[in-house]
Design a protein around this motif. Structure first.
Motif, mmCIF file in Angstrom:
data_model
loop_
_atom_site.group_PDB
_atom_site.id
_atom_site.type_symbol
_atom_site.label_atom_id
_atom_site.label_comp_id
_atom_site.label_asym_id
_atom_site.label_seq_id
_atom_site.Cartn_x
_atom_site.Cartn_y
_atom_site.Cartn_z
ATOM 1 N N ALA A 223 8.721 8.301 13.650
ATOM 2 C CA ALA A 223 8.305 7.507 12.490
ATOM 3 C C ALA A 223 9.482 7.293 11.544
ATOM 4 N N ILE A 224 10.243 8.344 11.300
ATOM 5 C CA ILE A 224 11.403 8.219 10.414
ATOM 6 C C ILE A 224 12.434 7.272 11.027
ATOM 7 N N ALA A 225 12.663 7.385 12.338
ATOM 8 C CA ALA A 225 13.600 6.473 13.011
ATOM 9 C C ALA A 225 13.131 5.026 12.891
ATOM 10 N N ASP A 226 11.818 4.797 13.039
ATOM 11 C CA ASP A 226 11.267 3.444 12.896
ATOM 12 C C ASP A 226 11.477 2.914 11.477
ATOM 13 N N ILE A 227 11.247 3.770 10.487
ATOM 14 C CA ILE A 227 11.413 3.355 9.091
ATOM 15 C C ILE A 227 12.878 3.064 8.790
ATOM 16 N N VAL A 228 13.778 3.887 9.298
ATOM 17 C CA VAL A 228 15.218 3.645 9.112
ATOM 18 C C VAL A 228 15.592 2.287 9.696
ATOM 19 N N ARG A 229 15.097 1.993 10.904
ATOM 20 C CA ARG A 229 15.391 0.715 11.556
ATOM 21 C C ARG A 229 14.852 -0.457 10.734
ATOM 22 N N ILE A 230 13.602 -0.343 10.291
ATOM 23 C CA ILE A 230 12.992 -1.422 9.499
ATOM 24 C C ILE A 230 13.745 -1.608 8.185
ATOM 25 N N ALA A 231 14.143 -0.510 7.562
ATOM 26 C CA ALA A 231 14.891 -0.587 6.298
ATOM 27 C C ALA A 231 16.217 -1.310 6.499
ATOM 28 N N LYS A 232 16.924 -0.995 7.586
ATOM 29 C CA LYS A 232 18.215 -1.648 7.862
ATOM 30 C C LYS A 232 18.027 -3.124 8.176
ATOM 31 N N GLU A 233 17.036 -3.426 9.014
ATOM 32 C CA GLU A 233 16.779 -4.817 9.407
ATOM 33 C C GLU A 233 16.410 -5.701 8.217
ATOM 34 N N ASN A 234 15.815 -5.100 7.182
ATOM 35 C CA ASN A 234 15.318 -5.870 6.044
ATOM 36 C C ASN A 234 16.121 -5.659 4.771
ATOM 37 N N ASP A 235 17.264 -5.023 4.885
ATOM 38 C CA ASP A 235 18.168 -4.830 3.747
ATOM 39 C C ASP A 235 17.453 -4.182 2.557
ATOM 40 N N VAL A 236 16.834 -3.032 2.826
ATOM 41 C CA VAL A 236 16.084 -2.294 1.811
ATOM 42 C C VAL A 236 17.044 -1.460 0.974
ATOM 43 N N ALA A 237 16.835 -1.459 -0.337
ATOM 44 C CA ALA A 237 17.698 -0.710 -1.258
ATOM 45 C C ALA A 237 17.006 0.517 -1.829
ATOM 46 N N GLU A 238 15.684 0.581 -1.724
ATOM 47 C CA GLU A 238 14.914 1.647 -2.365
ATOM 48 C C GLU A 238 13.587 1.793 -1.626
ATOM 49 N N ILE A 239 13.093 3.033 -1.541
ATOM 50 C CA ILE A 239 11.832 3.293 -0.858
ATOM 51 C C ILE A 239 10.877 4.011 -1.806
ATOM 52 N N VAL A 240 9.634 3.539 -1.827
ATOM 53 C CA VAL A 240 8.587 4.131 -2.648
ATOM 54 C C VAL A 240 7.557 4.748 -1.708
ATOM 55 N N VAL A 241 7.368 6.054 -1.814
ATOM 56 C CA VAL A 241 6.428 6.765 -0.956
ATOM 57 C C VAL A 241 5.205 7.145 -1.789
ATOM 58 N N GLY A 242 4.036 6.812 -1.277
ATOM 59 C CA GLY A 242 2.803 7.161 -1.967
ATOM 60 C C GLY A 242 2.623 8.664 -2.050
ATOM 61 N N LEU A 243 2.261 9.140 -3.235
ATOM 62 C CA LEU A 243 2.035 10.565 -3.481
ATOM 63 C C LEU A 243 0.555 10.769 -3.780
ATOM 64 N N PRO A 244 -0.182 11.379 -2.835
ATOM 65 C CA PRO A 244 -1.614 11.569 -3.053
ATOM 66 C C PRO A 244 -1.894 12.716 -4.025
ATOM 67 N N ARG A 245 -2.334 12.362 -5.193
ATOM 68 C CA ARG A 245 -2.719 13.364 -6.196
ATOM 69 C C ARG A 245 -4.234 13.437 -6.253
ATOM 70 N N ASN A 246 -4.725 14.584 -6.707
ATOM 71 C CA ASN A 246 -6.155 14.729 -6.948
ATOM 72 C C ASN A 246 -6.513 13.916 -8.188
ATOM 73 N N MET A 247 -7.786 13.647 -8.376
ATOM 74 C CA MET A 247 -8.208 12.827 -9.518
ATOM 75 C C MET A 247 -7.850 13.472 -10.851
ATOM 76 N N ASP A 248 -7.695 14.800 -10.887
ATOM 77 C CA ASP A 248 -7.303 15.463 -12.134
ATOM 78 C C ASP A 248 -5.781 15.518 -12.313
ATOM 79 N N GLY A 249 -5.040 14.883 -11.409
ATOM 80 C CA GLY A 249 -3.582 14.825 -11.517
ATOM 81 C C GLY A 249 -2.843 15.935 -10.802
ATOM 82 N N THR A 250 -3.553 16.932 -10.309
ATOM 83 C CA THR A 250 -2.897 18.022 -9.593
ATOM 84 C C THR A 250 -2.500 17.566 -8.189
ATOM 85 N N GLU A 251 -1.630 18.349 -7.575
ATOM 86 C CA GLU A 251 -1.189 18.037 -6.225
ATOM 87 C C GLU A 251 -1.665 19.108 -5.266
ATOM 88 N N GLY A 252 -2.111 18.670 -4.098
ATOM 89 C CA GLY A 252 -2.583 19.587 -3.072
ATOM 90 C C GLY A 252 -1.647 19.595 -1.870
#
Length: 138
Positions: free
Chosen positions: A40-69
């Motif tokens: 998956a990481i290799a695929d993302i690296v390839r897609i990032a290079k092919e599309n000239d990506v400068a920054e990556i935003v990864v979703g962070l799943p927090r609980n509804m009260d803002g805590t992290e599990g």
């Protein structure tokens, strides 16, 4: 100009969204398998290079009260590995309710069963990226 990539990391599938060249809207989406994290990481690296990506935003799943599990810890670890593999800045972005919203959007457009399963992660990635782009635009 360079793009921004949004990621909705999952155990089985990972949704990927790419901004347009002006980094103002989501331009395209895709889904990759992610059971094998190295692949998956290799695929993302390839897609990032092919599309000239400068920054990556990864979703962070927090609980509804803002805590992290445990899921948030996995996403943070994935983000760290992704940053090392790409050399790009990684931003963690609160993704609360994006999957629920993605399912609602797909229901409104009559996406059900396998069709939904193959699309929901891409829609969630686009919602993560849209939120981040809106934040940047302020």
């Amino acid at each position: 100009m360079k793009r921004i990539m949004g990621i909705d990391y999952g155990d089985a599938r990972t949704g990927i969204a790419l901004s347009d060249l002006l980094c103002s809207i989501v331009g395209s989406t895709t889904v990759i398998p992610s059971r094998n994290q190295e692949k998956a990481i290799a695929d993302i690296v390839r897609i990032a290079k092919e599309n000239d990506v400068a920054e990556i935003v990864v979703g962070l799943p927090r609980n509804m009260d803002g805590t992290e599990g445990p899921r948030a810890e996995l996403c943070r670890a994935f983000g760290t590995l992704l940053g090392e593999a790409t050399g790009l800045p990684i931003r963690m972005w609160d993704e609360r309710r994006t999957t629920v919203e993605a399912h609602n959007i797909l229901s409104e457009h009559n996406y059900h069963g396998q069709k939904r399963k193959n699309t929901v992660d891409a829609v969630a990635a686009s919602l993560i990226l849209e939120g981040y782009l809106a934040f940047r635009g302020r």
